[in-house]
Every structure is written in structure tokens, then in C-alpha cells.
Design a protein around this motif. Structure first.
Motif, short mmCIF file in Angstrom:
data_model
loop_
_atom_site.label_atom_id
_atom_site.label_comp_id
_atom_site.label_asym_id
_atom_site.label_seq_id
_atom_site.Cartn_x
_atom_site.Cartn_y
_atom_site.Cartn_z
N LEU A 123 0.84 -1.21 0.00
CA LEU A 123 0.00 0.00 0.00
C LEU A 123 0.87 1.25 0.00
O LEU A 123 0.60 2.21 -0.74
N PHE A 124 1.94 1.24 0.82
CA PHE A 124 2.82 2.41 0.87
C PHE A 124 3.48 2.64 -0.49
O PHE A 124 3.54 3.77 -0.98
N VAL A 127 0.94 3.99 -3.05
CA VAL A 127 0.60 5.38 -2.77
C VAL A 127 1.77 6.29 -3.13
O VAL A 127 1.59 7.38 -3.69
N ARG A 128 2.99 5.83 -2.84
CA ARG A 128 4.20 6.62 -3.16
C ARG A 128 4.33 6.80 -4.67
O ARG A 128 4.71 7.87 -5.15
N LEU A 130 1.81 6.66 -6.86
CA LEU A 130 0.71 7.50 -7.35
C LEU A 130 0.96 8.97 -7.02
O LEU A 130 0.36 9.86 -7.62
N GLY A 131 1.82 9.23 -6.04
CA GLY A 131 2.04 10.58 -5.54
C GLY A 131 2.77 11.48 -6.53
O GLY A 131 3.26 11.02 -7.55
N PRO A 132 2.83 12.78 -6.20
CA PRO A 132 3.47 13.75 -7.09
C PRO A 132 5.00 13.58 -7.13
O PRO A 132 5.57 13.07 -6.21
#
Lengths: 132, 118
Positions: A123-124, A127-128, A130-132
Motif C-alpha cells: 500500500l505504501f 501510494v508513493r 501515485l504521488g506527485p
């Protein structure tokens, strides 16, 4: 009316009499934290649907020291929830047989905890990415 | 014979318990600690345009709804069955309050995700 007054042992504080019951009650109490977090997320979803101003208000609320402290406590409760969920899984799931032998309770717990660690890392990473 | 509705609530409890056991610690860390503090993850991660795009995608919608609804059904079932342990007699009213509030939270989540658009 009879004059009998039979002795009835009080049930108040019953779970404090045995460490096993204390752990049981803590495990059940994690449900309150799971509910609280669902409400935090619901507030976020409602704010997101209400527009940018409401959403930024929700983000500002999350940045408040009280919210940070509450989330640190919620994190600890969630970690205990994860541990206790897989601790009791050998009792809540049907027996599993591998090669004619019943899978040991500790094996089931360990597999569950390993899955939780894998899910946490995955998950981390997602999310990382997908992040900017 | 009337069929029991217990398997439905037990199923929701189990699904929510499993989902939260796997993801809740990291979710709490991301939304409540890392992003607000800019710790390990950028604060921009949950900016309005980014989260709007996330919640408009079918996968994001599904994930947000699954997390909110299953977490609350898990909690409602567990709290309902713990009432006896803290000395509260349960009946139809307690059942209605527990499962009713879970249904209300799920409906509000569904409505907000609908209102966010596609």
C-alpha cells in the motif's frame, strides 16, 4: 414475597480478574477505533463532495496537533487489531489440512501477519508511486 | 423455516475485519500522520485536484466505499456483541442502533461518492 435474598456474585469488572479477559476486552474495544476511523474518512468523503474549501478544511483539521495525537493512538490500536485478528484466526476459520495434516494455529497466525506486512508495504509503495 | 440473517452480518464483520487487519495501520499512518506532517510522503499527495481525480476513478471510488462501509459494519457487529460483556441487555433497539448507524454511514459514503461525480 419471600424473604430469600440469594447471594449473587457481582459481574462488575469481571474482565479485570484475568489477563486473558483483559486481552479479550482490548481486542473487542479496537472496534471503537475502527468505527472512529471510518467516521474520519466519511467526513473526508463528504467534504470532498462539498468542494475545495470544505476539503481544505478537512485537511487543516488533520494537521491539528490533537488530530495527529489521536491518529498516533489510532495507529497503535490498529496494529493491535491486526495482531489480534490473526491471533484468533485459527479459531474463527475452518480447519485447513495440508498433506493430510492439520495446519498448526501458529502457522495460520504467522501467515496472516506476513500477509499484513506485505499489504502494508504494498500500500505504501503504490501510494508513493501515485504521488506527485 | 425462517432463514437466519446471521451469516450476512458475520460475513460483513469478517470482510471488514480482514480488510482493516491488512490495510488499516498503513491507512491511518498515511492519512493521519504522514501526509499531514509531510513525513515520508509529500503533503501534496492529498491535494484537492488529486483526491478529486482519485475519487472520480471507479477504482478509487470502490476502494473508498469498501474501506468506509466494511470498517463500519465490522465495528457495528463487534460493538453489538460486546454490549452484553459490559452489562447492557441487548434487544431489537440495540440491534437497530448498531446496524442502523452502519447502514447510515454506508449510505452517506455512497451518496458523497456519487455527488463527487465520475
Amino acid at each position: 414475597m419471600s424473604g430469600r435474598r440469594p447471594y449473587v456474585r457481582s459481574m462488575s469488572g469481571w474482565w479485570r480478574r484475568d489477563p486473558f479477559f483483559v486481552r479479550y476486552m482490548i481486542r473487542e474495544a479496537t472496534a471503537l477505533i475502527v468505527a472512529l476511523y471510518a467516521l474520519v474518512l466519511l467526513a473526508g468523503a463528504l467534504c470532498l463532495s462539498a468542494g475545495e474549501g470544505a476539503w481544505n478544511g478537512w485537511l487543516a483539521m488533520l494537521r491539528s496537533p490533537v488530530s495527529i495525537a489521536v491518529h498516533v493512538l489510532m495507529l497503535a490500536a490498529m496494529i493491535y487489531h491486526t495482531y489480534s485478528w490473526f491471533e484468533i484466526m485459527p479459531k474463527t476459520m475452518p480447519a485447513v489440512f495440508v498433506g493430510g495434516r492439520r495446519l498448526a494455529a501458529t502457522t495460520i497466525t504467522m501467515l496472516g501477519l506476513a500477509a499484513a506486512v506485505a499489504a502494508t508495504v504494498a500500500l505504501f509503495v503504490v501510494v508513493r508511486m501515485l504521488g506527485p | 423455516m425462517k432463514r437466519s440473517n446471521a451469516p450476512v452480518f458475520w460475513g460483513l464483520f469478517g470482510a471488514g475485519g480482514m480488510l482493516s487487519a491488512l490495510f488499516a495501520p498503513m491507512l491511518v499512518f498515511i492519512t493521519g500522520i504522514a501526509v499531514p506532517l509531510g513525513l515520508l510522503l509529500p503533503r501534496d499527495l492529498m491535494s484537492y485536484p488529486r483526491m478529486l481525480a482519485f475519487a472520480r476513478h471507479w477504482a478509487g471510488k470502490t476502494f473508498v466505499f469498501a474501506v468506509i462501509a466494511l470498517f463500519i459494519w465490522h465495528a457495528a457487529h463487534r460493538i453489538f456483541h460486546s454490549l452484553h460483556d459490559v452489562g447492557i441487555r441487548t434487544g431489537p433497539l440495540a440491534r437497530l442502533l448498531c446496524y442502523g448507524s452502519a447502514a447510515l454511514v454506508s449510505a452517506l459514503a455512497l451518496w458523497s461518492l456519487w455527488a463527487i461525480g465520475f
